[in-house]
Design a protein around this motif. Structure first.
Motif, PDB file in Angstrom:
ATOM      1  N   CYS A 167       0.864  -1.190   0.000  1.00 42.78           N
ATOM      2  CA  CYS A 167       0.000   0.000   0.000  1.00 42.78           C
ATOM      3  C   CYS A 167       0.897   1.234   0.000  1.00 42.78           C
ATOM      4  O   CYS A 167       1.720   1.411   0.897  1.00 42.78           O
ATOM      5  N   TYR A 168       0.719   2.093  -1.020  1.00 44.42           N
ATOM      6  CA  TYR A 168       1.570   3.276  -1.150  1.00 44.42           C
ATOM      7  C   TYR A 168       0.739   4.533  -1.386  1.00 44.42           C
ATOM      8  O   TYR A 168      -0.300   4.488  -2.059  1.00 44.42           O
ATOM      9  N   ASP A 169       1.216   5.614  -0.832  1.00 44.23           N
ATOM     10  CA  ASP A 169       0.608   6.925  -1.042  1.00 44.23           C
ATOM     11  C   ASP A 169       0.918   7.383  -2.464  1.00 44.23           C
ATOM     12  O   ASP A 169       2.052   7.734  -2.782  1.00 44.23           O
ATOM     13  N   PHE A 170      -0.095   7.385  -3.334  1.00 42.26           N
ATOM     14  CA  PHE A 170       0.111   7.740  -4.734  1.00 42.26           C
ATOM     15  C   PHE A 170       0.079   9.250  -4.958  1.00 42.26           C
ATOM     16  O   PHE A 170       0.197   9.706  -6.095  1.00 42.26           O
ATOM     17  N   GLU A 171      -0.084   9.992  -3.894  1.00 37.75           N
ATOM     18  CA  GLU A 171       0.011  11.441  -4.009  1.00 37.75           C
ATOM     19  C   GLU A 171       1.448  11.908  -3.782  1.00 37.75           C
ATOM     20  O   GLU A 171       1.747  13.088  -3.880  1.00 37.75           O
ATOM     21  N   ASN A 172       2.329  10.935  -3.477  1.00 38.19           N
ATOM     22  CA  ASN A 172       3.720  11.290  -3.197  1.00 38.19           C
ATOM     23  C   ASN A 172       4.638  10.148  -3.638  1.00 38.19           C
ATOM     24  O   ASN A 172       5.145   9.375  -2.824  1.00 38.19           O
ATOM     25  N   LEU A 173       4.840  10.026  -4.950  1.00 41.49           N
ATOM     26  CA  LEU A 173       5.691   8.958  -5.486  1.00 41.49           C
ATOM     27  C   LEU A 173       7.145   9.424  -5.511  1.00 41.49           C
ATOM     28  O   LEU A 173       7.575  10.118  -6.425  1.00 41.49           O
ATOM     29  N   ASP A 174       7.886   9.046  -4.484  1.00 41.31           N
ATOM     30  CA  ASP A 174       9.281   9.482  -4.386  1.00 41.31           C
ATOM     31  C   ASP A 174      10.228   8.383  -4.868  1.00 41.31           C
ATOM     32  O   ASP A 174       9.795   7.312  -5.336  1.00 41.31           O
ATOM     33  N   ASP A 175      11.527   8.621  -4.723  1.00 40.82           N
ATOM     34  CA  ASP A 175      12.535   7.653  -5.172  1.00 40.82           C
ATOM     35  C   ASP A 175      12.426   6.333  -4.422  1.00 40.82           C
ATOM     36  O   ASP A 175      12.627   5.259  -5.001  1.00 40.82           O
ATOM     37  N   ASP A 176      12.115   6.404  -3.140  1.00 40.19           N
ATOM     38  CA  ASP A 176      11.979   5.181  -2.350  1.00 40.19           C
ATOM     39  C   ASP A 176      10.852   4.304  -2.881  1.00 40.19           C
ATOM     40  O   ASP A 176      10.957   3.065  -2.871  1.00 40.19           O
ATOM     41  N   PHE A 177       9.774   4.936  -3.323  1.00 38.03           N
ATOM     42  CA  PHE A 177       8.641   4.191  -3.872  1.00 38.03           C
ATOM     43  C   PHE A 177       9.093   3.339  -5.059  1.00 38.03           C
ATOM     44  O   PHE A 177       8.847   2.134  -5.114  1.00 38.03           O
ATOM     45  N   TYR A 178       9.738   3.972  -6.039  1.00 39.36           N
ATOM     46  CA  TYR A 178      10.153   3.253  -7.240  1.00 39.36           C
ATOM     47  C   TYR A 178      11.162   2.148  -6.909  1.00 39.36           C
ATOM     48  O   TYR A 178      11.120   1.050  -7.484  1.00 39.36           O
ATOM     49  N   GLU A 179      12.035   2.439  -5.970  1.00 36.97           N
ATOM     50  CA  GLU A 179      13.029   1.434  -5.578  1.00 36.97           C
ATOM     51  C   GLU A 179      12.366   0.219  -4.940  1.00 36.97           C
ATOM     52  O   GLU A 179      12.710  -0.931  -5.239  1.00 36.97           O
ATOM     53  N   TYR A 221      14.487  -0.483 -13.570  1.00 34.93           N
ATOM     54  CA  TYR A 221      14.801   0.563 -12.586  1.00 34.93           C
ATOM     55  C   TYR A 221      16.308   0.853 -12.528  1.00 34.93           C
ATOM     56  O   TYR A 221      16.728   2.012 -12.455  1.00 34.93           O
ATOM     57  N   LEU A 222      17.100  -0.190 -12.570  1.00 40.88           N
ATOM     58  CA  LEU A 222      18.555  -0.008 -12.498  1.00 40.88           C
ATOM     59  C   LEU A 222      19.091   0.754 -13.707  1.00 40.88           C
ATOM     60  O   LEU A 222      20.094   1.466 -13.617  1.00 40.88           O
ATOM     61  N   LYS A 223      18.401   0.627 -14.838  1.00 41.50           N
ATOM     62  CA  LYS A 223      18.838   1.323 -16.051  1.00 41.50           C
ATOM     63  C   LYS A 223      18.320   2.760 -16.124  1.00 41.50           C
ATOM     64  O   LYS A 223      18.991   3.654 -16.641  1.00 41.50           O
ATOM     65  N   HIS A 224      17.091   2.976 -15.596  1.00 44.93           N
ATOM     66  CA  HIS A 224      16.448   4.277 -15.801  1.00 44.93           C
ATOM     67  C   HIS A 224      16.183   5.048 -14.498  1.00 44.93           C
ATOM     68  O   HIS A 224      15.723   6.198 -14.543  1.00 44.93           O
ATOM     69  N   ASN A 225      16.370   4.400 -13.354  1.00 43.92           N
ATOM     70  CA  ASN A 225      16.160   5.032 -12.049  1.00 43.92           C
ATOM     71  C   ASN A 225      14.712   5.476 -11.825  1.00 43.92           C
ATOM     72  O   ASN A 225      14.435   6.371 -11.022  1.00 43.92           O
ATOM     73  N   THR A 226      13.796   4.855 -12.541  1.00 46.04           N
ATOM     74  CA  THR A 226      12.363   5.111 -12.371  1.00 46.04           C
ATOM     75  C   THR A 226      11.611   3.937 -12.982  1.00 46.04           C
ATOM     76  O   THR A 226      12.225   2.992 -13.508  1.00 46.04           O
ATOM     77  N   PRO A 251       8.044   3.207 -15.547  1.00 48.17           N
ATOM     78  CA  PRO A 251       6.983   3.845 -16.327  1.00 48.17           C
ATOM     79  C   PRO A 251       5.598   3.482 -15.789  1.00 48.17           C
ATOM     80  O   PRO A 251       5.423   2.455 -15.116  1.00 48.17           O
ATOM     81  N   LYS A 252       4.635   4.319 -16.102  1.00 45.04           N
ATOM     82  CA  LYS A 252       3.266   4.106 -15.620  1.00 45.04           C
ATOM     83  C   LYS A 252       2.705   2.761 -16.073  1.00 45.04           C
ATOM     84  O   LYS A 252       1.978   2.094 -15.323  1.00 45.04           O
ATOM     85  N   GLU A 253       3.055   2.336 -17.295  1.00 41.60           N
ATOM     86  CA  GLU A 253       2.548   1.072 -17.826  1.00 41.60           C
ATOM     87  C   GLU A 253       2.938  -0.106 -16.925  1.00 41.60           C
ATOM     88  O   GLU A 253       2.151  -1.038 -16.717  1.00 41.60           O
ATOM     89  N   MET A 254       4.140  -0.063 -16.384  1.00 38.85           N
ATOM     90  CA  MET A 254       4.584  -1.131 -15.483  1.00 38.85           C
ATOM     91  C   MET A 254       3.827  -1.089 -14.156  1.00 38.85           C
ATOM     92  O   MET A 254       3.483  -2.128 -13.585  1.00 38.85           O
ATOM     93  N   LEU A 255       3.575   0.119 -13.674  1.00 36.81           N
ATOM     94  CA  LEU A 255       2.807   0.253 -12.423  1.00 36.81           C
ATOM     95  C   LEU A 255       1.387  -0.255 -12.612  1.00 36.81           C
ATOM     96  O   LEU A 255       0.817  -0.906 -11.722  1.00 36.81           O
ATOM     97  N   ILE A 256       0.804   0.025 -13.776  1.00 32.03           N
ATOM     98  CA  ILE A 256      -0.556  -0.447 -14.072  1.00 32.03           C
ATOM     99  C   ILE A 256      -0.611  -1.967 -14.019  1.00 32.03           C
ATOM    100  O   ILE A 256      -1.542  -2.553 -13.451  1.00 32.03           O
ATOM    101  N   GLU A 257       0.397  -2.631 -14.566  1.00 41.16           N
ATOM    102  CA  GLU A 257       0.426  -4.093 -14.558  1.00 41.16           C
ATOM    103  C   GLU A 257       0.600  -4.636 -13.143  1.00 41.16           C
ATOM    104  O   GLU A 257       0.017  -5.666 -12.792  1.00 41.16           O
TER     105      GLU A 257
END
Length: 379
Positions: free
Chosen positions: A152-164, A177-182, A184-190
């Motif tokens: 469960c994550y706060d989607f109003e505050n997507l910081d670096d820790d979230f993506y990691e 993530y290791l290549k781009h440091n983020t 994409p939304k498509e991956m989060l949707i899946e």
């Protein structure tokens, strides 16, 4: 335009109906903003619902937001009517679980969460009543992670820790993530679809704070299902209209269904209705992804599937208290049994049983409020 079926679920008094009302008002699906305490909420139109201030029967409304057409199914929040709530889960594409910012995660919230997991429904969480001065966002989020799921994550505050953290879900995410440091939304949707990620949003339904932000984000993180061309449908509810017509509520899960279509040997589609609140429009055809109501089916029951949906879905929840119905001596037994027969069609979990020899009627119920509602229905 994306087309999805969305359920809204909550423990009683979390503000589910108020949130529903706000969503429908902001999307211009309704002109006037109703309230539970005023007895004029759009979907709580049953007399008993308005008198008690709770949702008893699941009902639907259709609204548009951004590029989405959403059929919203409002479900009962009181534990006594949780079997009615569970029946809707088998047709949902996504769910919104409403948590009270004042009360936090309740026991029934955890029950709903387990059901959502059982039916594998992608879930968004809306933490309501954040206008209360005693609510603490960080503490609530911590409770959600502990009692519901760590993802469960706060989607109003997507910081670096979230993506990691999300990148640790699997190797594909981690490599990206290791290549781009983020990510994409498509991956989060899946990840949301796979129930490996649960977006959380905060606001106040009563004051309509954070609702438009939530809807904007929600519609950007959902994906329309792909359906087969062969016909299929899943029945989730049986009801009766004021004229006594038997109505079969279903979702088309493949192909199309037209009026006058013959299903099997004995079932025919007389009417196809699309409901929004207590009003409906007649259509000649419905397609995969649509929720509709059929007038004409005689024996098809809730939980049953049609076409490619052969499997009958057995509910998880079941009433645990057995009651005997005692009628006054001057009461018409046959009339009561007819009413109970209709109720048994609408709610198979009542397990109504009449013993011819002893003339005893037994019914299985969830609690005291359901007893009172049943009394009013058969009087």
């Amino acid at each position: 335009m994306k087309k999805i079926v969305l359920g809204i679920l909550a423990h009683v008094d979390a503000g589910k109906t108020t949130l529903t009302e706000s969503v429908l008002y902001l999307s211009k699906a309704i002109r006037n903003l109703g309230r539970v305490d005023h007895g004029d909420a759009f979907l709580d139109y049953n007399v008993q619902e308005r008198n008690r201030g709770i949702t008893i029967f699941s009902k639907q409304a259709v609204f548009n937001w951004n590029d989405c057409q959403i059929t919203l199914i409002d479900t009962p929040g009181h534990v006594d009517f949780s079997t009615e709530m569970e029946r809707t889960l088998q047709v949902l594409d996504y769910a919104i679980l409403v948590i009270s910012g004042i009360d936090g995660v309740q026991v029934h919230s955890e029950t709903i969460w387990k059901l959502l997991q059982h039916y594998q429904i992608p879930t968004f969480i809306f933490i309501n009543k954040m206008d209360n001065i005693h609510t603490n966002k960080e503490e609530l989020l911590s409770e959600l992670k502990k009692r519901l799921n760590e993802q469960c994550y706060d989607f109003e505050n997507l910081d670096d820790d979230f993506y990691e953290n999300i990148a640790l879900n699997n190797e594909v995410l981690l490599d990206y993530y290791l290549k781009h440091n983020t990510l994409p939304k498509e991956m989060l949707i899946e990840e949301i679809i796979k129930r490996q990620l649960f977006p959380c949003f905060f606001g106040s339904a009563l004051k309509m704070e954070g609702i438009d932000t939530f809807l904007n984000e929600f519609t950007s993180y959902i994906k329309e299902k792909e359906y087969p061309e062969d016909f299929g449908a899943r029945i989730f509810k049986i009801s009766h209209d004021k004229q006594g017509n038997r109505l079969t509520h279903l979702k088309i899960t493949g192909g199309t269904l037209k009026t006058k279509a013959q299903i099997g040997k004995d079932e025919k589609v007389d009417q196809i209705r699309i409901y929004s609140g207590n009003k409906y429009q007649l259509v000649n055809e419905v397609k995969a992804g649509d929720i509709c109501v059929i007038k004409g089916f005689k024996n098809i029951m809730a939980g049953q599937g049609l076409g490619i949906e052969e499997e009958i879905i057995q509910p998880v929840l079941s009433p645990y208290m057995d009651y005997r119905i005692i009628l006054p001596e001057d009461h018409d037994w046959h009339q009561t049994l007819e009413k109970l027969s209709l109720l048994a069609q609408e709610d198979p979990q009542l397990h109504i049983n009449y013993n011819n020899h002893t003339q005893e009627i037994h019914v299985q119920l969830m609690g005291a409020i359901q007893i009172e509602v049943l009394k009013n229905l058969i009087n």
